[in-house]
Design a protein around this motif. Structure first.
Motif, PDB file in Angstrom:
ATOM      1  N   THR A   1      54.113  59.951  39.396  1.00  0.00           N
ATOM      2  CA  THR A   1      54.816  61.132  38.898  1.00  0.00           C
ATOM      3  C   THR A   1      56.089  61.347  39.689  1.00  0.00           C
ATOM      4  O   THR A   1      56.084  61.284  40.929  1.00  0.00           O
ATOM      5  CB  THR A   1      53.917  62.380  39.004  1.00  0.00           C
ATOM      6  N   GLY A   2      57.183  61.579  38.991  1.00  0.00           N
ATOM      7  CA  GLY A   2      58.460  61.857  39.632  1.00  0.00           C
ATOM      8  C   GLY A   2      58.794  63.333  39.568  1.00  0.00           C
ATOM      9  O   GLY A   2      58.275  64.072  38.713  1.00  0.00           O
ATOM     10  N   LEU A   3      59.669  63.783  40.527  1.00  0.00           N
ATOM     11  CA  LEU A   3      60.067  65.181  40.589  1.00  0.00           C
ATOM     12  C   LEU A   3      61.573  65.275  40.354  1.00  0.00           C
ATOM     13  O   LEU A   3      62.368  64.724  41.119  1.00  0.00           O
ATOM     14  CB  LEU A   3      59.715  65.764  41.960  1.00  0.00           C
ATOM     15  N   ARG A   4      61.949  65.983  39.291  1.00  0.00           N
ATOM     16  CA  ARG A   4      63.369  66.150  39.004  1.00  0.00           C
ATOM     17  C   ARG A   4      63.976  67.227  39.897  1.00  0.00           C
ATOM     18  O   ARG A   4      63.269  67.983  40.577  1.00  0.00           O
ATOM     19  CB  ARG A   4      63.564  66.522  37.520  1.00  0.00           C
ATOM     20  N   LYS A   5      65.289  67.287  39.849  1.00  0.00           N
ATOM     21  CA  LYS A   5      66.028  68.256  40.645  1.00  0.00           C
ATOM     22  C   LYS A   5      65.633  69.690  40.305  1.00  0.00           C
ATOM     23  O   LYS A   5      65.575  70.570  41.186  1.00  0.00           O
ATOM     24  CB  LYS A   5      67.524  68.040  40.409  1.00  0.00           C
ATOM     25  N   ASP A   6      65.334  69.940  39.022  1.00  0.00           N
ATOM     26  CA  ASP A   6      64.987  71.306  38.607  1.00  0.00           C
ATOM     27  C   ASP A   6      63.517  71.636  38.828  1.00  0.00           C
ATOM     28  O   ASP A   6      63.036  72.704  38.451  1.00  0.00           O
ATOM     29  CB  ASP A   6      65.343  71.518  37.129  1.00  0.00           C
ATOM     30  N   GLY A   7      62.780  70.704  39.469  1.00  0.00           N
ATOM     31  CA  GLY A   7      61.381  70.971  39.803  1.00  0.00           C
ATOM     32  C   GLY A   7      60.390  70.513  38.754  1.00  0.00           C
ATOM     33  O   GLY A   7      59.170  70.607  38.978  1.00  0.00           O
ATOM     34  N   THR A   8      60.867  70.048  37.608  1.00  0.00           N
ATOM     35  CA  THR A   8      59.940  69.556  36.589  1.00  0.00           C
ATOM     36  C   THR A   8      59.485  68.145  36.937  1.00  0.00           C
ATOM     37  O   THR A   8      60.159  67.414  37.666  1.00  0.00           O
ATOM     38  CB  THR A   8      60.603  69.541  35.193  1.00  0.00           C
ATOM     39  N   LYS A   9      58.320  67.789  36.433  1.00  0.00           N
ATOM     40  CA  LYS A   9      57.731  66.482  36.723  1.00  0.00           C
ATOM     41  C   LYS A   9      57.745  65.609  35.467  1.00  0.00           C
ATOM     42  O   LYS A   9      57.763  66.111  34.355  1.00  0.00           O
ATOM     43  CB  LYS A   9      56.290  66.663  37.208  1.00  0.00           C
ATOM     44  N   PHE A  10      57.714  64.327  35.689  1.00  0.00           N
ATOM     45  CA  PHE A  10      57.631  63.395  34.564  1.00  0.00           C
ATOM     46  C   PHE A  10      56.888  62.140  35.017  1.00  0.00           C
ATOM     47  O   PHE A  10      56.942  61.769  36.200  1.00  0.00           O
ATOM     48  CB  PHE A  10      59.024  63.051  34.030  1.00  0.00           C
TER      49      PHE A  10
ATOM     50  N   LEU B   1      67.182  60.043  35.119  1.00  0.00           N
ATOM     51  CA  LEU B   1      65.770  60.408  35.068  1.00  0.00           C
ATOM     52  C   LEU B   1      65.469  61.560  36.023  1.00  0.00           C
ATOM     53  O   LEU B   1      64.734  62.486  35.679  1.00  0.00           O
ATOM     54  CB  LEU B   1      64.893  59.202  35.431  1.00  0.00           C
ATOM     55  N   PHE B   2      66.012  61.482  37.251  1.00  0.00           N
ATOM     56  CA  PHE B   2      65.702  62.515  38.249  1.00  0.00           C
ATOM     57  C   PHE B   2      66.704  63.664  38.227  1.00  0.00           C
ATOM     58  O   PHE B   2      66.530  64.637  38.963  1.00  0.00           O
ATOM     59  CB  PHE B   2      65.679  61.879  39.643  1.00  0.00           C
ATOM     60  N   ASP B   3      67.779  63.531  37.429  1.00  0.00           N
ATOM     61  CA  ASP B   3      68.788  64.579  37.274  1.00  0.00           C
ATOM     62  C   ASP B   3      69.544  64.842  38.596  1.00  0.00           C
ATOM     63  O   ASP B   3      69.860  65.979  38.937  1.00  0.00           O
ATOM     64  CB  ASP B   3      68.146  65.863  36.739  1.00  0.00           C
ATOM     65  N   TYR B   4      69.784  63.760  39.354  1.00  0.00           N
ATOM     66  CA  TYR B   4      70.582  63.852  40.594  1.00  0.00           C
ATOM     67  C   TYR B   4      71.808  62.957  40.454  1.00  0.00           C
ATOM     68  O   TYR B   4      71.802  61.985  39.681  1.00  0.00           O
ATOM     69  CB  TYR B   4      69.775  63.349  41.799  1.00  0.00           C
TER      70      TYR B   4
ATOM     71  N   GLU C   1      73.789  63.003  46.015  1.00  0.00           N
ATOM     72  CA  GLU C   1      72.775  63.997  46.366  1.00  0.00           C
ATOM     73  C   GLU C   1      71.514  63.365  46.942  1.00  0.00           C
ATOM     74  O   GLU C   1      70.737  64.056  47.622  1.00  0.00           O
ATOM     75  CB  GLU C   1      72.413  64.834  45.138  1.00  0.00           C
ATOM     76  N   VAL C   2      71.284  62.083  46.719  1.00  0.00           N
ATOM     77  CA  VAL C   2      70.025  61.484  47.162  1.00  0.00           C
ATOM     78  C   VAL C   2      70.199  60.319  48.138  1.00  0.00           C
ATOM     79  O   VAL C   2      69.299  60.038  48.949  1.00  0.00           O
ATOM     80  CB  VAL C   2      69.195  61.014  45.952  1.00  0.00           C
ATOM     81  N   ILE C   3      71.322  59.598  48.073  1.00  0.00           N
ATOM     82  CA  ILE C   3      71.515  58.471  48.987  1.00  0.00           C
ATOM     83  C   ILE C   3      71.548  58.987  50.422  1.00  0.00           C
ATOM     84  O   ILE C   3      72.237  59.959  50.744  1.00  0.00           O
ATOM     85  CB  ILE C   3      72.806  57.694  48.656  1.00  0.00           C
ATOM     86  N   GLY C   4      70.778  58.342  51.277  1.00  0.00           N
ATOM     87  CA  GLY C   4      70.657  58.745  52.668  1.00  0.00           C
ATOM     88  C   GLY C   4      69.484  59.663  52.914  1.00  0.00           C
ATOM     89  O   GLY C   4      69.159  59.953  54.077  1.00  0.00           O
ATOM     90  N   LYS C   5      68.834  60.142  51.842  1.00  0.00           N
ATOM     91  CA  LYS C   5      67.673  61.016  52.004  1.00  0.00           C
ATOM     92  C   LYS C   5      66.399  60.200  51.831  1.00  0.00           C
ATOM     93  O   LYS C   5      66.391  59.121  51.242  1.00  0.00           O
ATOM     94  CB  LYS C   5      67.713  62.157  50.987  1.00  0.00           C
ATOM     95  N   ASN C   6      65.311  60.767  52.317  1.00  0.00           N
ATOM     96  CA  ASN C   6      64.006  60.106  52.182  1.00  0.00           C
ATOM     97  C   ASN C   6      63.585  60.092  50.713  1.00  0.00           C
ATOM     98  O   ASN C   6      63.797  61.061  49.981  1.00  0.00           O
ATOM     99  CB  ASN C   6      62.966  60.833  53.027  1.00  0.00           C
ATOM    100  N   ILE C   7      62.994  59.014  50.321  1.00  0.00           N
ATOM    101  CA  ILE C   7      62.544  58.856  48.926  1.00  0.00           C
ATOM    102  C   ILE C   7      61.562  59.941  48.495  1.00  0.00           C
ATOM    103  O   ILE C   7      61.402  60.238  47.314  1.00  0.00           O
ATOM    104  CB  ILE C   7      61.914  57.452  48.721  1.00  0.00           C
ATOM    105  N   SER C   8      60.940  60.592  49.483  1.00  0.00           N
ATOM    106  CA  SER C   8      59.953  61.635  49.155  1.00  0.00           C
ATOM    107  C   SER C   8      60.583  62.812  48.437  1.00  0.00           C
ATOM    108  O   SER C   8      59.885  63.615  47.826  1.00  0.00           O
ATOM    109  CB  SER C   8      59.242  62.102  50.427  1.00  0.00           C
ATOM    110  N   VAL C   9      61.930  62.936  48.517  1.00  0.00           N
ATOM    111  CA  VAL C   9      62.584  64.033  47.817  1.00  0.00           C
ATOM    112  C   VAL C   9      62.384  63.929  46.312  1.00  0.00           C
ATOM    113  O   VAL C   9      62.515  64.912  45.572  1.00  0.00           O
ATOM    114  CB  VAL C   9      64.088  64.059  48.174  1.00  0.00           C
ATOM    115  N   LEU C  10      62.072  62.721  45.860  1.00  0.00           N
ATOM    116  CA  LEU C  10      61.860  62.493  44.426  1.00  0.00           C
ATOM    117  C   LEU C  10      60.379  62.516  44.055  1.00  0.00           C
ATOM    118  O   LEU C  10      60.014  62.148  42.943  1.00  0.00           O
ATOM    119  CB  LEU C  10      62.473  61.146  44.005  1.00  0.00           C
ATOM    120  N   MET C  11      59.541  62.962  45.000  1.00  0.00           N
ATOM    121  CA  MET C  11      58.103  62.955  44.781  1.00  0.00           C
ATOM    122  C   MET C  11      57.525  64.364  44.835  1.00  0.00           C
ATOM    123  O   MET C  11      57.902  65.138  45.714  1.00  0.00           O
ATOM    124  CB  MET C  11      57.395  62.098  45.843  1.00  0.00           C
TER     125      MET C  11
END
Length: 395
Positions: A85-94, A37-40, A44-54
């Motif tokens: 709303t979620g934020l994908r790696k390419d900057g698009t939202k869903f 869903l987030f294209d990660y 790339e995301v484990i250990g990072k703040n969840i806000s990276v997906l927001m």
């Protein structure tokens, strides 16, 4: 160990995305569905703040959301079935629906988020909204069109009413004119006809061919004008619906013989009308006046469109089913291209030339025949004559 393996298998194969974070908002676990869903990738995301997906403003406010929740126990994002709303790696939202559970595990507090993608649902909702909006526009357009149509119909109705009223007035005026003309013209025409006959009689001792010739022209002209008046008067009565047949029993042969004698007097030089009846029955039930008018017209045409020294056959037949009347001539005939228009009012065949006529006679004959529930038919060929047949049912 087996339960842990089962739980891990469920998480890894879940259709919805699953993300586990610490009480400080750090991602500890993300399943394949969430990665997709987030294209990660997990790395790339484990250990990072969840806000990276927001997306903003949730990205900058997320830590405050957690802190506020820990102090007040009132969630902002944390809850069941919230749409976020979620934020994908390419900057698009869903859009997705988020359900968050708080779990005490190994003496610490973790949060598990269950992510259900709403992209297709939202697209469908937008399409439905667009479709509904389009339908509303169509309804509005059709309603406006219908209102305009109704307005036009009311206007047309008013115009038709005015036209009908004018047509009624014109019809009444025409009826009065035709009746007046018929009455006013007949009197002088009768006087002219009588005077011509008297001149012809008084001129007999002089044996002057010129006088006889011109008196004959006067009589023919008067006869033509009388025929025209009769045709217009008959048409006017038919159009006004004033002609109603009166069915009575009468002797057809007697009527036919009288007609033959009368028409023979106006036939051309050496034109002979030959009458013959077939059948043992002489009695029919029709309107004798309408029938006489039909026969006069057909024999009159046969005389007019045939030359001198010719025969005109006039036959009647009565059997159990039909009364049939046939008039046959050897005249100029009717061109094939004109035959389909023959019974139309004011129509005359193209080969009639200077032969006088109104083009109303056959139209009147056809309508009189129809009023008596009969049928008219004909066969014709140019320069080989014409046969007219009237048929009336006997029952």
């Amino acid at each position: 160990m087996e339960n842990a393996a089962l739980l891990n298998a469920i998480i890894q194969n879940a259709i919805d995305g699953i993300i586990t974070i610490s009480d400080r908002g750090i991602i500890e676990l993300i399943n394949p569905s969430a990665c997709k869903l987030f294209d990660y990738t997990p790395e790339e995301v484990i250990g990072k703040n969840i806000s990276v997906l927001m997306p903003p403003p949730d990205r900058t406010n997320h830590d405050n959301y957690i802190s506020r929740y820990q102090q007040t126990r009132v969630p902002h994002i944390i809850g069941i079935g919230r749409e976020v709303t979620g934020l994908r790696k390419d900057g698009t939202k869903f859009p997705f629906r988020l359900g968050v559970s708080e779990v005490q595990y190994s003496g610490r507090k973790i949060f598990t988020g269950f992510i259900h993608d709403l992209s297709r649902q939202k697209e469908a909702e937008e399409q439905l909204k667009d479709y509904a909006s389009h339908l509303e526009e169509l309804v509005e357009e059709r309603t406006l069109s219908l209102k305009n149509t109704v307005t036009e119909l009311h206007r047309a109705k008013e115009e038709v009413s005015v036209s009908l009223e004018k047509e009624k007035e014109l019809s009444q005026l025409k009826s009065r004119f035709v009746s007046m003309a018929s009455h006013e013209f007949r009197t002088p025409l009768s006087a002219v006809q009588l005077s011509a006959s008297l001149i012809d009689k008084y001129a007999e001792p002089f044996e002057n061919d010129h006088i006889t010739k011109h008196v004959g022209k006067i009589k023919n002209a008067v006869g033509n004008l009388t025929t025209i008046l009769n045709d217009f008067l008959s048409l006017e009565k038919l159009e006004a619906g004033k002609v109603e047949p009166t069915f009575i029993r009468f002797d057809l042969v007697k009527l036919a013989e009288d007609i033959t004698e009368e028409m023979q007097m106006v036939a051309k030089q050496n034109q002979n009308i030959i009458y013959q009846h077939t059948g043992i029955n002489n009695i029919v039930t029709l309107d004798p006046n309408l029938l006489k008018n039909c026969i006069f017209n057909l024999i009159g045409n046969a005389i007019k469109y045939s030359g001198e020294n010719t025969f005109i056959e006039f036959n009647t037949e009565i059997n159990d089913q039909y009364c049939t009347i046939i008039i046959k001539d050897d005249g100029i005939g009717i061109p094939e291209n004109d035959q389909k228009h023959l019974f139309e009012a004011f129509f005359r065949a193209h080969n009639t030339g200077n032969i006088p006529g109104t083009g109303l006679g056959l139209n009147i004959v056809a309508r009189y025949t129809n009023l008596m529930y009969g049928h008219i038919d004909f066969k014709s060929s140019v320069n080989h004559g014409t046969i007219f047949t009237l048929s009336f049912p006997m029952s």
